[in-house]
Design a protein around this motif. Structure first.
Motif, short mmCIF file in Angstrom:
data_model
loop_
_atom_site.label_atom_id
_atom_site.label_comp_id
_atom_site.label_asym_id
_atom_site.label_seq_id
_atom_site.Cartn_x
_atom_site.Cartn_y
_atom_site.Cartn_z
N ALA A 5 4.61 -30.24 6.63
CA ALA A 5 3.25 -29.78 6.37
C ALA A 5 3.17 -29.09 5.04
N GLU A 6 1.97 -29.00 4.51
CA GLU A 6 1.78 -28.25 3.28
C GLU A 6 1.89 -26.77 3.63
N THR A 7 2.69 -26.05 2.87
CA THR A 7 3.04 -24.71 3.26
C THR A 7 3.38 -23.89 2.04
N ALA A 8 3.96 -22.72 2.29
CA ALA A 8 4.40 -21.81 1.26
C ALA A 8 3.26 -21.29 0.42
N ASP A 9 3.45 -21.23 -0.87
CA ASP A 9 2.48 -20.57 -1.73
C ASP A 9 1.19 -21.36 -1.80
N SER A 10 0.17 -20.74 -2.35
CA SER A 10 -1.16 -21.34 -2.32
C SER A 10 -1.24 -22.62 -3.11
N THR A 11 -0.28 -22.87 -3.96
CA THR A 11 -0.31 -24.12 -4.72
C THR A 11 0.95 -24.94 -4.51
N VAL A 12 1.73 -24.63 -3.48
CA VAL A 12 2.99 -25.32 -3.25
C VAL A 12 2.88 -26.16 -1.99
N SER A 13 3.18 -27.44 -2.10
CA SER A 13 3.22 -28.31 -0.93
C SER A 13 4.65 -28.40 -0.44
N ALA A 14 4.79 -28.76 0.84
CA ALA A 14 6.13 -28.95 1.39
C ALA A 14 6.84 -30.09 0.70
N VAL A 15 6.09 -31.08 0.20
CA VAL A 15 6.71 -32.17 -0.56
C VAL A 15 7.43 -31.60 -1.77
N GLU A 16 6.78 -30.67 -2.47
CA GLU A 16 7.42 -30.07 -3.64
C GLU A 16 8.62 -29.25 -3.24
N LEU A 17 8.53 -28.50 -2.14
CA LEU A 17 9.66 -27.68 -1.71
C LEU A 17 10.88 -28.54 -1.38
N VAL A 18 10.65 -29.61 -0.63
CA VAL A 18 11.76 -30.51 -0.31
C VAL A 18 12.33 -31.12 -1.58
N GLY A 19 11.45 -31.53 -2.49
CA GLY A 19 11.91 -32.12 -3.73
C GLY A 19 12.72 -31.15 -4.57
N ARG A 20 12.26 -29.90 -4.67
CA ARG A 20 13.01 -28.91 -5.45
C ARG A 20 14.35 -28.60 -4.79
N ARG A 21 14.39 -28.54 -3.47
CA ARG A 21 15.65 -28.31 -2.80
C ARG A 21 16.63 -29.45 -3.07
N ARG A 22 16.14 -30.67 -3.05
CA ARG A 22 17.01 -31.82 -3.33
C ARG A 22 17.54 -31.77 -4.75
N ARG A 23 16.72 -31.32 -5.69
CA ARG A 23 17.19 -31.20 -7.08
C ARG A 23 18.33 -30.20 -7.18
N VAL A 24 18.23 -29.10 -6.44
CA VAL A 24 19.31 -28.11 -6.43
C VAL A 24 20.58 -28.73 -5.86
N VAL A 25 20.44 -29.43 -4.74
CA VAL A 25 21.61 -30.04 -4.10
C VAL A 25 22.27 -31.05 -5.03
N ARG A 26 21.48 -31.89 -5.70
CA ARG A 26 22.06 -32.87 -6.61
C ARG A 26 22.84 -32.20 -7.73
N ALA A 27 22.27 -31.12 -8.29
CA ALA A 27 22.95 -30.43 -9.39
C ALA A 27 24.24 -29.77 -8.90
N VAL A 28 24.21 -29.18 -7.71
CA VAL A 28 25.41 -28.54 -7.17
C VAL A 28 26.50 -29.58 -6.88
N VAL A 29 26.10 -30.70 -6.29
CA VAL A 29 27.08 -31.76 -6.01
C VAL A 29 27.67 -32.29 -7.31
N THR A 30 26.85 -32.48 -8.32
CA THR A 30 27.36 -32.94 -9.62
C THR A 30 28.38 -31.96 -10.18
N ALA A 31 28.05 -30.66 -10.13
CA ALA A 31 28.99 -29.65 -10.62
C ALA A 31 30.28 -29.67 -9.82
N ALA A 32 30.18 -29.83 -8.49
CA ALA A 32 31.38 -29.86 -7.66
C ALA A 32 32.26 -31.06 -7.98
N VAL A 33 31.64 -32.21 -8.21
CA VAL A 33 32.41 -33.40 -8.56
C VAL A 33 33.14 -33.21 -9.89
N LEU A 34 32.44 -32.65 -10.88
CA LEU A 34 33.08 -32.42 -12.18
C LEU A 34 34.22 -31.41 -12.07
#
Length: 910
Positions: A5-34
């Protein structure tokens, strides 16, 4: 996963939250691989290269390679920290925790500076010669290294401490709400966060568009220049009858959008009957029907645009393969897994047991993946596994299986492939070369490499042309015998689609094997640091000079459409509107009188929780008021932004959301990603991406807001805004997404292509607006007596909008007759059982008796008017025949139904 559902801040959708979380995970995994890649290199500094122990290369090769990998590791953990900060800011955590996270990011940035300084010192320290038997210098710089690690650890601790804090009280987005709703956003990657929403439901748009209530919407279907010319004739007749002038909206799709936009732009200039017979703008259009590949300079620009993108793609592939082969070749040599042939006659050997860590890395992920699957099955035998346990186990098994397969292919497949090729290359005397001759003959530029590359390029070009002509889509009716049709269908569907991708993969594999063999068997290769400077220079050059949009054919295509269709016509003088003039959609899509312009496109998505199975797309609409994602119940609301704001967010120079851009995007039929046609085009994706057959464009995701970005435009410094604008353009990762077919609505950017990849008629968008009357101009390329495009639109309206369309095209079926009796029918749309919209459907058919010149053209061209969309090079007779047919059929339909312009005047005032 249930759509969040759309949630969090008044201009933040859950789609954005999930997307930002995935960006963090991708960057962390990349750092771990390196980091994992660095560890064996650091360990090898003391042992040295097993082929040259005691030599000066024993320290410098693994040491400097470790520093190179560490440089990318530094970049990865800085990016991960910044993305983590953006994510927690979007979650709406308290000010105290936000300051804690910011302090952590600052500490990590300081550690990165110390890390770079440490690497610089170590790089020059490793340059000093080391005597035989002497120890290598350690990969640390005393107190500097200790301080760096301490600061880095403090930063990570602060970041994690602040990031695990809960968010603020959830607030709803402003706007119309219906009912009460509670929805939680499930966490990915083990995040314990749950956002609970109690209160009004996510905002829901009121049904329809106020602008179109009680009005008339005209739909111009896709079909390339065939549709553009046919729609021109229909629009001329509707304009003559004042129906066009009194409509509220014209929806353009692909080729029909060319003419919808052209008509609209000319009429905004005060011309009552745009493109009327004998008008200067129509005369000019006839001179530019071969707009894609004209003669002279523009044809050269078209070829160079294609080659530019192909060159950049090949550079990206080459840099990636070279870097991978360097690391892989070093690992094979250092661990002793690949033992090259010796001068004493010993043959090449492969010993996977020579290194424990190599064997663990090679098969470990696969073992863990199978173990995760087995653990889930065993536990479920005795326990009822809760979702927080079952879901991570399944995800871990899936990701590890995919990653483990690729790792095993590289670490196990490559050495055995080199061994097999080496044995086949043995000479008559039994000697084996260190590098198989077949690899040298095919890859090396000093031998047969140029000839092999030329043959490869010619083969791929021929396959690309074949895909353009015979690939999925409406290729027109082909007169073939029954057995030939079966053979052709089998070749097209089973063999041909994968041939291009297979050739590309085989060519890349040969290059990887050749380079890996060089690095594995030659210490001179591994210690030649000029490769590093070339790789870094090429990578930086590609990043700075090109992005995934600029290297595609989109901008060339857009400019050609603008030059051919968008003209200024005043006092009998007509000329193309300068391409550098920004025809912003928020401004030029409107009109003081007459209909507004709406362009329908498709946003590609592979999210099973957001998009129905095998659909692969969500409707994307360019509207003068609000632009973005629209759809049915599967698509979360809030996917549109104010068009003026979206224009500014897409590009600081206001180039990406213009009328020409919308025309090109709506007509981007040739792309690696094709929405609903994705199942059929899947085998071609890699070929199309490599050959730069890419007309689509990456645009900002309207679900996302930039206010939480650490690096963003401020509006205070033009130079800074230009730098940020360039840095946030789509890069190689987006191109990779195109090639493998993994776009997502959660990403910061979405890939938008032809509107026909969702609905080629524009009927669904017209119904979503809920007008009183819809006129559909269908110039799609269905086979005769086949109305697949209409059927798909009707089914989509039912699935996505809950609207039932009652329309029977059977009077338009030819059957055993020489010709269909009519080319038009009428119907209606019902919502909740109530009358909603009248629909008048006109299709490009040879129905009834037509004018003598049209009849003669049809006799000479049996496929008329179903000429294949792949053929975009029309001559004057082709263009006029389709235009005249459209005008004649529209005139007859208007007379038959006695259509009047009055229905378009009843616009809603609420």
């Amino acid at each position: 996963m249930t759509p969040p559902a759309e949630t969090a801040d008044s201009t933040v959708s859950a789609v954005e939250l999930v997307g930002r979380r995935r960006r963090v995970v991708r960057a962390v995994v990349t750092a771990a691989v390196l980091l994992a890649v660095q560890l064996p290199m650091r360990q090898a500094v003391g042992d040295g290269d097993p082929l040259h122990r005691g030599s000066e290369y024993a320290c410098v090769v693994p040491g400097r390679m470790s520093l190179l990998v560490d440089a990318f590791f530094i970049l990865a953990y800085i990016v991960a920290a910044i993305r983590a900060l953006e994510y927690v800011r979007a979650r709406g955590i308290s000010a105290h925790h936000r300051r804690t996270v910011q302090a952590g990011v600052i500490a990590i940035a300081a550690a990165a500076v110390l890390d770079v300084a440490e690497n610089a010192v170590l790089w020059f320290r490793l340059d000093a010669p080391v005597g035989v038997g002497a120890e290598c210098p350690g990969l640390s710089v005393g107190g500097l290294s200790v301080l760096m690690v301490a600061v880095w650890a403090v930063g990570v601790a602060l970041l994690l401490g602040g990031a695990t804090a809960g968010g603020r009280t959830v607030r709803t987005l402003p706007g119309t709400v219906q009912g009460l709703m509670r929805r939680a956003v499930s966490s990915e990657a083990g995040d314990a966060e749950r956002m609970e929403k109690t209160g009004p439901a996510r905002p829901v748009d009121l049904p329809g568009e106020p602008h179109d209530r009680g009005g008339t919407v005209i739909c111009c279907s896709g079909g390339g220049i065939r549709s553009a010319s046919f729609c021109l004739g229909v629009l001329q007749e509707l304009s003559e009858r004042e129906i066009y002038q009194n409509a509220t909206t014209v929806v353009g799709v692909s080729g029909g959008g060319y003419m919808a936009a052209a008509f609209h732009i000319v009429r905004r200039q005060g011309i009552r009957l745009p493109f009327a017979p004998g008008s200067p703008e129509l005369a000019r259009l006839r001179r530019h029907t071969r707009y894609l590949l004209p003669q002279g300079v523009e044809r050269f620009r078209g070829v160079m645009s294609l080659l530019y993108g192909v060159s950049v793609n090949l550079l990206l592939i080459g840099v990636s393969l070279r870097a991978l082969s360097w690391v892989l070749g070093w690992a094979l040599a250092d661990t002793g897994v690949l033992i090259p042939p010796s001068e004493t006659g010993e043959t090449m050997r492969v010993d996977l047991g020579a290194s424990t860590w190599y064997a663990v890395v090679a098969v470990g992920p696969l073992v863990v993946a199978l173990g995760s699957f087995a653990i889930e099955k065993l536990l479920s035998r005795w326990l009822r596994l809760p979702t927080p346990i079952r879901t991570p186990l399944r995800k871990a098994a899936t990701y590890l299986l995919a990653a483990g397969s690729m790792i095993a292919l590289l670490l196990v497949g490559v050495p055995y492939a080199l061994l097999g090729l080496n044995r086949t290359a043995a000479t008559e005397a039994g000697a084996q070369p260190a590098i198989p001759s077949v690899l040298q003959d095919l890859v090396d530029p000093t031998t047969g490499g140029p000839a092999a590359f030329a043959i490869l390029a010619a083969t791929l070009a021929a396959l690309g042309a074949w895909v353009w002509k015979n690939g999925p889509g409406d290729g027109g009716e082909r007169r073939q015998s029954a057995w030939m049709k079966r053979v052709t269908r089998w070749l097209l569907n089973r063999v041909g689609p994968w041939l291009g991708s297979a050739i590309i993969v085989i060519a890349a594999a040969l290059v990887l094997l050749r380079w890996t063999a060089g690095y594995a068997t030659s210490v001179e290769w591994r210690s030649d640091w000029s490769d590093m400077w070339w790789l870094l220079g090429l990578a930086v050059g590609v990043f700075v000079l090109a992005d995934a949009n600029r290297t595609s054919l989109h901008h060339y295509y857009r400019e050609r459409l603008s030059y051919a269709y968008l003209v200024s016509s005043q006092d009998g003088q007509v000329e193309a509107i300068p391409y550098d003039k920004a025809l912003l959609f928020s401004e030029y899509g409107t009109a003081e009188s007459g209909p507004q312009l709406v362009m329908a496109a498709a946003a590609n998505a592979a999210d099973p929780e957001l998009v129905p199975a095998e659909r692969g797309t969500v409707s994307f609409v360019f509207d003068p008021a609000r632009t973005g994602l629209v759809g049915g119940q599967d698509v979360l609301k809030g996917g549109r932004q104010d068009t003026a704001e979206f224009e500014a967010g897409a590009d600081v120079l206001l180039r990406e959301v213009t009328v020409p851009a919308a025309m090109a995007v709506s007509g981007a039929a040739v792309s690696p990603l094709t929405g609903r046609f994705g199942v059929r085009t899947r085998p071609w994706r890699l070929l199309l991406a490599t050959l730069n057959a890419r007309l689509g464009i990456w645009l900002p995701n309207p679900y996302w807001s930039t206010q939480y970005d650490v690096v963003r435009r401020t509006g205070r410094s033009r130079l800074w805004d230009l730098l940020v604008n360039g840095a946030k353009k789509p890069g190689p990762f987006r191109l990779f997404r195109e090639a493998v077919g993994r776009p997502s609505l959660y990403d910061r950017m979405i890939y938008v292509t032809d509107g026909g990849h969702y609905d080629n008629l524009g009927l669904v968008e017209a119904l979503r607006r809920r007008p009183k009357r819809i006129i559909v101009i269908d110039a799609s390329n269905d086979d005769e007596d086949n109305f697949t495009t209409l059927a798909q639109a009707i089914a989509t309206a039912r699935m996505d909008l809950g609207i039932e369309v009652e329309l029977d095209p059977s009077p338009m079926v030819r059957g055993d007759k020489e010709r269909a009796e009519t080319a038009w029918v009428s119907g209606r749309a019902l919502e909740n059982g109530c009358m909603l919209t009248e629909i008048y459907y006109l299709k490009a058919l040879m129905a009834g008796k037509r004018s003598w010149d049209v009849e003669q053209y049809a006799a000479a061209h049996p496929e008329f008017p179903r000429r294949g969309t792949a053929d975009q090079l029309y001559g004057e007779w082709d263009f006029e025949a389709h235009r005249a047919l459209g005008a004649e059929l529209a005139k007859a339909m208007v007379a038959d139904y006695q259509l009047m312009p009055a229905a378009g005047r009843h616009r809603s005032t609420d």
